[in-house]
Design an enzyme around this catalytic site. Structure first.
Site, short mmCIF file in Angstrom:
data_model
loop_
_atom_site.label_atom_id
_atom_site.label_comp_id
_atom_site.label_asym_id
_atom_site.label_seq_id
_atom_site.Cartn_x
_atom_site.Cartn_y
_atom_site.Cartn_z
CB CYS A 152 -38.73 57.46 23.20
SG CYS A 152 -40.45 56.99 23.38
CB CYS A 174 -39.47 54.03 22.39
SG CYS A 174 -40.24 55.39 21.50
#
Length: 145
Positions: free
Chosen positions: A67, A70
């Site tokens: 991600c 993230c």
């Protein structure tokens, strides 16, 4: 009054007088700092230990290694840990490695931040945030309870 604090190094449960929380208490078992001003990566078993045995609120980052947002938020989350400890314990749950935890809490998008208090989720926020936004959101969420 005392609080139970799980050691981020050896997972021992320590009883710490509330007035000593800000004084850098050490673990009674491994003698390392109970608060290291950084998030703790946890497995499902460790997450359960913190959820059931830690008296400070938990701020959990549900994330995944693939991600992009993230990865972008990770340094901000680390900076937030330095500001929020010892009033919060910051945890990181890799939803790729711990898919059951992601499913259990209905994590639909990542990153998702969730606050747990006394074993129950009390607040959730999806999407990446900067350090100050994380700190403000967490403090506001706790003050609202």
């Amino acid at each position: 009054m005392s609080m139970h604090i799980v050691c981020p190094h050896c997972d021992a449960v320590n009883r710490v007088p509330t007035e000593r929380l800000g004084q850098g208490p050490d673990c009674g078992r491994c003698h390392r700092a109970l608060f290291a001003a950084k998030p703790v990566d946890v497995s499902a078993a460790r997450f359960e230990r913190y959820l059931s045995r830690n008296d400070t609120p938990l701020l959990v980052d549900f994330w995944a290694p693939w991600c992009g947002p993230c990865k972008m938020m990770a340094p901000a989350y680390e900076q937030a840990a330095a500001q929020l400890e010892p009033h919060f314990r910051l945890l990181k749950v890799n939803t790729e490695a711990e898919q059951m935890l992601g499913a259990r809490y209905g994590i639909r998008s990542i990153p998702t931040l969730a606050i747990f208090r006394q074993g129950k989720e009390v607040q959730r926020q999806a999407g990446a945030m900067g350090a100050q936004a994380i700190v403000q959101w967490a403090r506001n969420a706790l003050a609202a309870r």
